[in-house]
Design an enzyme around this catalytic site. Structure first.
Site, PDB file in Angstrom:
ATOM      1  CD  GLU A 177       5.157  -1.863  23.427  1.00 42.29           C
ATOM      2  OE1 GLU A 177       6.203  -2.296  22.880  1.00 42.29           O
ATOM      3  OE2 GLU A 177       4.202  -1.411  22.788  1.00 42.29           O
ATOM      4  CG  ASP A 313      -0.947  -6.205  16.838  1.00 39.19           C
ATOM      5  OD1 ASP A 313      -1.435  -6.030  17.960  1.00 39.19           O
ATOM      6  OD2 ASP A 313       0.169  -5.754  16.531  1.00 39.19           O
ATOM      7  CD  GLU A 427       0.298   4.889  13.224  1.00 40.59           C
ATOM      8  OE1 GLU A 427      -0.205   4.582  14.321  1.00 40.59           O
ATOM      9  OE2 GLU A 427       1.090   4.151  12.620  1.00 40.59           O
ATOM     10  CD  GLU A 489       3.535  -2.326  12.116  1.00 39.97           C
ATOM     11  OE1 GLU A 489       3.729  -2.346  13.359  1.00 39.97           O
ATOM     12  OE2 GLU A 489       3.673  -1.288  11.421  1.00 39.97           O
TER      13      GLU A 489
END
Length: 588
Positions: A177, A313, A427, A489
C-alpha cells in the site's frame, strides 16, 4: 486499493482470517539536472535518514537497467474523429460535474483532515490507517494536476514536502500500500509536473521501502516492522504472504530507477519477477500463481487456490504494464502476461445465467487439486479491473481473444451495476455459471437451488423467503458483502475500453455509474462508503463514515478522464499503476 499454502496450519488459518478481514475493511524524460550521482544529496533529509541505517544483507551485485531501444508497440488508444458540438457539450458538462464532486471532497479534506491519511466524510474527523503520512493528499496530487487545480496542487506539494516518513504510529507498514499510494503518487505527480520536490519525496519513500528488502535472500517483508528495522534489527522475509503484495512492486521501483538512473530499485524487484517467471509453468494451474506464496523460501508454485481478484489482482495487472512502461526492453513480461491471460480466460472466467441471457463474463476463483479444476462462481467489484488489463494486453500484443474477453467483462460489470437497486455493484457476490460461454437459458429452479445451497440457514426458511430477505436480484445466488467502498475498478475498465475502442455507449454507462455513486454516497462534506447497496431504492444505505484515498486518487480521476479530451493522459504515452497513477512510458 491490494497470497504457497505454506507449511503450517497456523499460517493457513492466519491467511483465512486476513482474507475475511480484507473483505470487511480491499519515459523518456532525462533526469533533472540536480539529480545526478554527483549530487544525490539533493534528496535531502528523509532519504539520508534511511541511507544511514546499517545494511545487514547487501546485494552481491546490482543488475543494470536495460539499454536496448524501446519497442514500437501498436497503439492502445483508437483514433478518435472530430467530435460533434453537441457531444462535446454533453461531455464537458459531465466532466465539470465530476470536478465539482472532487472539489467538494478536497475542500473538506483540506479543512478537516489536512495531512492526515483520510477524511471521515460524515463526522468530519480524520483517520490514519496508512502511516499518518497524508495518504489522501499524496494520492490526489496527480488528480489535482490533471484537473488543472494548480493553486491547490502547489499547496499540496508544499505540504507533502514536509511529510516525515521516518515517523509513524503504526507497528507494521504495509509495503504494498505504501508503494502504490505514496511512491506511485510522488512519481506520477513528478512525471506530470517536473517539480523536483516530488522527486525528492519519491526517493525518500524509495529509500525507506528498500530497507524492507534487507533480508538474507533479498526478498521483501510486505508487512514490515518498521521500528525494528530502524533500530537495526535483522529481518527475514515471511514464509507466507499474498501474491499481490510481493508481485506488485515492479512499476514504481522500476520507474524510480529510470528517473534517477539508480538501478538498485529495479534490481530489487526484478529478483522477485525472475523467481515468479521460473515457477509460472509448474503451479497446480500453469500460468497462474497461487494466492499465498513464500518469500522466505522463494516458493511461488505451491498451493491450489487461484484468482485474479482480491489479494492477487495487481500481480497480473503489472505484467503488460511493465512491458508498456519499459518499452518492451524485457520480453519476460510479455511472456508472463500471455501465459497468465491464456490460463485465466480458460479457467477463471464464466458466463453467468441471467434472465435475458446477456453475453457477459465474470471472473471467479479456481481450485486446482489432483488435476481437477473447480470454479467458484463468485464475483468481486475489485476484479472489474480485469477488463482494463486485458484491453491493454490485447492491444499491446495483438491478442484479439483478450479484447473479446475484456469487452464482455466490462459489459458484465456494467450489467451488475444496473442490476442492483441503487445502480452500484456490491463488494462480493455469487452467481450461477452457465455450462458454456455460449450462454444458457434462464432457469429459475436452478437459480433458487443455488440460492438455497449458499444460504447459511437453508433449512430455517423457504428459498423465496431467503431471496426476499437477502434482496437478491434475479441471477444473484448470494451477496456476502453488500458494501460499496467508493471503489474505482469498474470505471477504470470502462475508461480503458472506451479509449481503446471509442464505443460511445460507454460514455453513457460511465455517466449513469457516476450519478448513481454520487447520489448514494454523497454527504454534506464529501462522499462516504455505504454498508448495503441492496437496500431498497427508496432507502438511503447507511453510511460507513469512510473515504479511502483512492476515491480522489482513482475513482474520480477515471470519471474525469473518460469525459476529458482523449489526448489527456493518452494510454500511448502513459501507463497507470494499480492506484491510477500515470507513469511516462518509454517510447521509440
Amino acid at each position: 486499493m491490494p497470497v504457497v499454502r505454506r507449511r503450517s496450519i497456523a499460517w493457513i488459518a492466519l491467511i483465512a482470517t486476513l482474507t475475511l478481514f480484507y473483505f470487511w475493511n480491499a519515459s523518456t524524460r532525462s533526469p533533472p539536472p540536480s539529480y545526478t550521482d554527483a549530487n544525490s544529496r539533493a534528496a535531502q533529509g528523509g532519504a539520508d535518514f534511511w541511507k544511514l541505517i546499517p545494511v545487514h544483507y547487501p546485494p552481491q551485485s546490482i543488475r543494470p537497467l536495460p539499454t536496448k531501444a524501446p519497442v514500437k508497440y501498436p497503439n492502445v488508444q483508437t483514433s478518435f474523429g472530430k467530435e460533434p458540438a453537441e457531444a462535446r457539450a454533453i461531455r464537458e458538462h459531465r466532466q465539470r460535474a465530476v470536478k465539482l464532486v472532487f472539489t467538494k471532497c478536497w475542500t473538506s479534506y483540506r479543512e478537516y483532515a489536512w495531512k492526515s491519511d483520510e477524511l471521515a466524510p460524515v463526522s468530519g474527523g480524520k483517520k490514519n490507517p496508512f502511516g499518518g503520512w497524508a495518504a489522501t493528499l499524496v494520492d490526489a496530487l496527480d488528480t489535482l494536476w490533471i484537473m488543472d487545480m494548480k493553486p491547490e496542487f502547489d499547496e499540496a506539494v508544499q505540504a507533502a514536502a514536509t511529510i516525515d516518513f521516518s515517523k509513524t504510529d503504526l507497528d507494521q507498514v504495509n509495503v504494498f500500500e505504501t508503494n502504490i499510494r505514496y511512491l506511485g503518487g510522488f512519481i506520477s505527480a513528478f512525471d506530470l509536473s517536473g517539480d523536483e520536490r516530488l522527486l525528492h519525496k519519491a526517493v525518500e519513500v524509495g529509500e525507506m521501502l528498500y530497507k524492507a528488502f534487507d533480508t538474507p535472500n533479498r526478498m521483501p517483508i510486505t508487512r514490515w516492522a518498521i521500528h525494528a528495522a530502524v533500530s537495526g534489527k535483522r529481518q527475514t522475509a515471511p514464509p507466507s504472504l499474498l501474491i499481490a503484495e510481493i508481485g506488485s512492486l515492479t512499476m514504481e521501483f522500476t520507474r524510480l530507477s529510470i528517473i534517477t538512473e539508480d538501478a538498485k530499485w529495479f534490481d530489487a524487484v526484478q529478483r522477485i519477477m525472475d523467481a515468479m517467471a521460473d515457477q509460472q509453468d509448474s503451479t497446480a494451474l500453469p500460468g497462474l500463481w497461487p494466492l499465498v506464496v513464500s518469500a522466505k523460501d522463494q516458493i511461488f508454485n505451491i498451493g491450489n487456490m487461484f484468482t485474479l481478484g482480491a489479494m492477487a489482482d495487481s500481480a497480473y495487472e503489472y505484467l503488460p504494464k511493465m512491458s508498456a512502461l519499459m518499452g518492451g526492453q524485457l520480453p519476460i513480461y510479455q511472456k508472463m502476461y500471455e501465459k497468465a491471460a491464456t490460463a485465466a480466460i480458460k479457467h477463471a472466467l464464466y458466463r453467468p445465467m441471467t434472465p435475458q441471457n446477456e453475453d457477459i463474463l465474470v471472473s471467479g476463483a479456481v481450485k486446482s487439486e489432483n488435476g481437477e479444476v473447480t470454479l467458484d462462481a463468485q464475483g468481486q467489484h475489485l476484479v472489474c479491473f480485469l477488463g482494463g488489463l486485458l484491453t491493454v494486453g490485447g492491444r499491446l500484443f495483438n491478442r484479439a481473444q483478450d479484447i473479446s474477453a475484456a469487452t464482455k467483462l466490462v459489459d458484465g460489470c456494467i450489467w451488475t451495476y444496473k442490476a442492483l437497486p441503487h445502480g452500484i455493484m456490491p463488494e462480493t457476490f455469487h452467481m450461477v455459471p452457465c455450462h458454456s460461454l455460449d450462454g444458457c437459458e434462464w432457469d429459475e429452479k436452478a437459480w433458487k437451488k443455488e440460492v438455497l445451497r449458499l444460504a447459511k440457514d437453508k433449512q430455517a426458511t423457504s428459498v423465496d423467503d431467503i431471496i426476499k430477505r437477502d434482496r437478491l436480484p434475479p441471477g444473484f445466488a448470494s451477496i456476502p458483502d453488500r458494501r460499496y467502498i467508493l471503489r474505482p475498478e469498474a470505471i477504470e475498465s470502462v475508461f480503458i475500453l472506451y479509449r481503446a475502442t471509442g464505443r460511445a455507449d460507454l460514455l453513457d454507462s460511465a455517466w449513469t455509474m457516476f450519478e448513481s455513486i454520487n447520489r448514494t454516497t454523497s454527504t454534506k462534506l464529501a462522499n462516504s462508503a455505504v454498508w448495503d447497496v441492496t437496500a431498497p431504492q427508496d432507502q438511503q444505505p447507511e453510511r460507513a463514515n469512510s473515504m479511502e484515498s483512492f476515491w480522489l486518487g482513482e475513482t474520480l480521476k477515471y470519471f474525469y478522464l473518460i469525459f476529458s479530451e482523449t489526448d489527456v493522459i493518452s494510454l500511448d504515452e502513459y501507463v497507470f499503476n494499480t492506484e491510477a497513477h500515470p507513469f511516462k512510458r518509454l517510447v521509440p
